[in-house]
Design an enzyme around this catalytic site. Sequence first.
Site, PDB file in Angstrom:
ATOM      1  N   ASP A 154       0.887  -1.158   0.000  1.00  0.00           N
ATOM      2  CA  ASP A 154       0.000   0.000   0.000  1.00  0.00           C
ATOM      3  C   ASP A 154       0.926   1.209   0.000  1.00  0.00           C
ATOM      4  O   ASP A 154       1.409   1.639   1.048  1.00  0.00           O
ATOM      5  CB  ASP A 154      -0.904  -0.009   1.236  1.00  0.00           C
TER       6      ASP A 154
ATOM      7  N   ASP B 174      -2.914   1.171   6.774  1.00  0.00           N
ATOM      8  CA  ASP B 174      -1.970   0.898   5.683  1.00  0.00           C
ATOM      9  C   ASP B 174      -1.471  -0.548   5.738  1.00  0.00           C
ATOM     10  O   ASP B 174      -1.235  -1.173   4.706  1.00  0.00           O
ATOM     11  CB  ASP B 174      -0.775   1.858   5.763  1.00  0.00           C
TER      12      ASP B 174
ATOM     13  N   GLU C 194      -0.818  -1.245  -5.018  1.00  0.00           N
ATOM     14  CA  GLU C 194      -2.058  -0.520  -5.289  1.00  0.00           C
ATOM     15  C   GLU C 194      -1.812   0.496  -6.389  1.00  0.00           C
ATOM     16  O   GLU C 194      -0.883   1.291  -6.313  1.00  0.00           O
ATOM     17  CB  GLU C 194      -2.565   0.177  -4.032  1.00  0.00           C
TER      18      GLU C 194
END
Length: 189
Positions: free
Chosen positions: A7, A141, A68
């Site tokens: 992330d 996160d 991501e």
Amino acid sequence: MRVMGVDPGLTRCGLSIVDGGSGRKVTPVAVDVVRTPPEWELAQRLLVVADGAEAWLDKYRPEVVAVERVFSQHNVRTAMATAQAGGVIALAAARRGIPVAFHTPSQVKAAVTGNGTADKAQVTAMVTRILGLAVAPKPADAADALALAICHCWRAPMLDRMAKAEELAAQARRRYAERLAQQRKAVSR
């Protein structure tokens, strides 16, 4: 399949490792967050993120890195920082010959919760349940990094099947075009 989920971010960059088994079985291996102070220069922050990711790549030896994809954010500055952090991690993986897959936030949410518009609390709850964790991963996160790895474990087989089907279809189109050209050539003689 061992997957490193990322992330990306400059202030907090979530990193995770999961092992995917047969079916939808996934086992957590590690999760953490690389942090950098906002007052540091951009290059220094990116270096810290890259160093953290490289240490994980070397220690855990994932077969693939799932990052991501920056899809859209209202704050351009945040979007750029996120993309830059993801980029240095993708580069570190590429230097080691490790494939990198990008998944949008809605793909990750849909894979993990069944709802592409799920909120962070829903994603965290499902990650905790899927991985059988006693405590929810924090901060968000970390949970998002785990969700990315889970998403890739579950989506990769389908994506591979689709790529193989597309290649077979392309081969069939080429063979058909070649036969058609040969038939036209024979008729024109």
